[in-house]
Design an enzyme around this catalytic site. Structure first.
Site, short mmCIF file in Angstrom:
data_model
loop_
_atom_site.label_atom_id
_atom_site.label_comp_id
_atom_site.label_asym_id
_atom_site.label_seq_id
_atom_site.Cartn_x
_atom_site.Cartn_y
_atom_site.Cartn_z
N LYS A 1 -15.57 -35.09 30.45
CA LYS A 1 -14.95 -35.17 31.76
C LYS A 1 -15.92 -35.73 32.80
O LYS A 1 -15.53 -36.16 33.86
CB LYS A 1 -14.51 -33.77 32.21
CG LYS A 1 -13.47 -33.13 31.34
CD LYS A 1 -13.24 -31.68 31.81
CE LYS A 1 -12.49 -30.90 30.78
NZ LYS A 1 -12.52 -29.45 31.10
N GLY A 2 -17.21 -35.71 32.49
CA GLY A 2 -18.23 -36.00 33.50
C GLY A 2 -18.09 -37.35 34.17
O GLY A 2 -18.40 -37.50 35.35
N ASP B 1 -20.69 -30.76 35.72
CA ASP B 1 -20.28 -29.38 35.93
C ASP B 1 -21.33 -28.38 35.49
O ASP B 1 -22.23 -28.69 34.71
CB ASP B 1 -19.01 -29.09 35.14
CG ASP B 1 -19.27 -28.95 33.64
OD1 ASP B 1 -19.86 -29.88 33.06
OD2 ASP B 1 -18.93 -27.90 33.06
N LYS C 1 -31.78 -38.98 32.89
CA LYS C 1 -32.87 -38.00 32.76
C LYS C 1 -33.69 -38.43 31.54
O LYS C 1 -33.35 -38.09 30.41
CB LYS C 1 -32.31 -36.59 32.54
CG LYS C 1 -31.65 -36.01 33.77
CD LYS C 1 -31.61 -34.49 33.77
CE LYS C 1 -30.67 -33.92 32.77
NZ LYS C 1 -30.36 -32.48 33.02
N ASP D 1 -21.66 -40.34 32.71
CA ASP D 1 -22.20 -39.75 33.92
C ASP D 1 -23.72 -39.64 33.84
O ASP D 1 -24.44 -40.05 34.74
CB ASP D 1 -21.57 -38.37 34.20
CG ASP D 1 -21.63 -37.43 33.00
OD1 ASP D 1 -22.03 -37.85 31.90
OD2 ASP D 1 -21.28 -36.24 33.17
N PHE E 1 -31.33 -29.29 35.70
CA PHE E 1 -29.90 -29.27 35.49
C PHE E 1 -29.22 -29.57 36.82
O PHE E 1 -29.48 -28.92 37.83
CB PHE E 1 -29.44 -27.91 34.95
CG PHE E 1 -28.02 -27.93 34.51
CD1 PHE E 1 -27.66 -28.47 33.28
CD2 PHE E 1 -27.02 -27.44 35.33
CE1 PHE E 1 -26.33 -28.53 32.88
CE2 PHE E 1 -25.68 -27.47 34.94
CZ PHE E 1 -25.35 -28.02 33.71
N VAL E 2 -28.36 -30.58 36.83
CA VAL E 2 -27.73 -31.03 38.07
C VAL E 2 -26.21 -30.95 37.96
O VAL E 2 -25.65 -30.99 36.86
CB VAL E 2 -28.17 -32.46 38.43
CG1 VAL E 2 -29.64 -32.49 38.82
CG2 VAL E 2 -27.89 -33.44 37.27
P1 IMP Z 1 -27.14 -35.83 26.10
O1 IMP Z 1 -26.31 -35.78 24.84
O2 IMP Z 1 -28.22 -34.76 26.13
O3 IMP Z 1 -27.68 -37.19 26.42
O4 IMP Z 1 -26.24 -35.36 27.29
C1 IMP Z 1 -25.15 -36.03 27.69
C2 IMP Z 1 -24.09 -35.10 28.24
O5 IMP Z 1 -24.60 -33.81 28.55
C3 IMP Z 1 -23.54 -35.65 29.52
O6 IMP Z 1 -22.40 -36.42 29.27
C4 IMP Z 1 -23.24 -34.43 30.34
O7 IMP Z 1 -21.90 -34.06 30.11
C5 IMP Z 1 -24.16 -33.37 29.81
N1 IMP Z 1 -25.34 -33.16 30.69
C6 IMP Z 1 -26.61 -33.58 30.51
N2 IMP Z 1 -27.41 -33.20 31.51
C7 IMP Z 1 -26.62 -32.53 32.38
C8 IMP Z 1 -26.88 -31.89 33.66
O8 IMP Z 1 -27.99 -31.87 34.22
N3 IMP Z 1 -25.80 -31.32 34.26
C9 IMP Z 1 -24.56 -31.32 33.71
N4 IMP Z 1 -24.27 -31.92 32.54
C10 IMP Z 1 -25.31 -32.50 31.87
MG MG Z 2 -20.65 -36.56 30.12
#
Ligand code: IMP
Ligand code: MG
Length: 194
Positions: free
Chosen positions: A50-51, A172, A144, A113, A165-166
């Site tokens: 959903k992000g 969300d 990040k 996102d 964490f944002v």
């Molecule tokens: P990854 O698989 O660790 O690269 O993370 C990607 C997904 O994790 C994103 O699509 C977000 O939905 C979630 N995510 C990563 N960091 C954050 C954060 O700081 N806040 C909220 N959602 C996050």
């Molecule tokens: Mg996402």
């Protein structure tokens, strides 16, 4: 349970990281780059729910505001879950809802996102790559770069976010805060009461 968090989010925000205007400016810059690369070509945006619901919508409209862009632009969404309800990635990506438009032969731009460890985007690039798109690229609004577990190509990157964490602008914490118009860091109490 964080039922005490009211929809005004009063008292839960520690600080604003990027304001609505900074986010809009960054999306405008991403749209510039995308328009340059897809001039006179059909383009399919696939937003990752959903992000990425807001960034996909705002990016699509920012592209439309520029001259000499893609010949056609369609918008699709795919829904995955990678976090469960924790504030750390589980490393496990589940497909909750597939894209509905055909991918084969299309110029597909995945819109995310945020990228953190990279596993979500790696999973999605592999999934869509198997369907023989004409081209496959990724656009990520918030980066990040500190905890990557996999090196995944991101052709269009918006804003670098600190290793925190944002929430907000689609992101969300336990399904709340997505509708904040800016990106924010939460008060630590929100997590300890969670
Ligand atoms: P990854 O698989 O660790 O690269 O993370 C990607 C997904 O994790 C994103 O699509 C977000 O939905 C979630 N995510 C990563 N960091 C954050 C954060 O700081 N806040 C909220 N959602 C996050
Ligand atoms: Mg996402």
């Amino acid at each position: 349970m964080i039922a005490r968090v009211a929809a005004t989010y009063e008292g839960t925000i520690a600080r604003e990281i990027f304001g609505a205007q900074e986010i809009a400016t960054s999306i405008g810059r991403l749209a510039d780059e995308i328009v340059r690369d897809y001039r006179n070509m059909p383009l399919t945006l696939i937003g990752v729910l959903k992000g990425a619901l807001f960034v996909t919508a705002d990016l699509a409209r920012a592209i439309a505001a520029l001259p000499d862009g893609p010949s056609e632009l369609s918008i699709d969404y795919i829904c995955v879950s990678s976090y469960g309800n924790a504030s750390r990635s589980s490393g496990e990506v589940r497909l909750l809802k597939d894209a509905t438009e055909p991918v084969a032969g299309h110029n597909v731009l995945l819109v995310e996102d945020i990228i953190d460890n990279g596993l979500t985007l790696e999973y999605l690039r592999a999934l869509l790559g198997e369907r023989n798109p004409a081209t496959l690229r990724s656009c990520v609004l918030f980066d990040k770069p500190f905890r990557r577990l996999v090196q995944v190509p991101v052709e269009y990157v918006g804003l670098q976010v600190p290793d925190e964490f944002v929430v907000g602008y689609g992101l969300d914490y336990q399904e709340l805060f997505r509708n904040l118009p800016y990106l924010a860091q939460l008060q630590p109490e929100v997590f300890t009461n969670g």
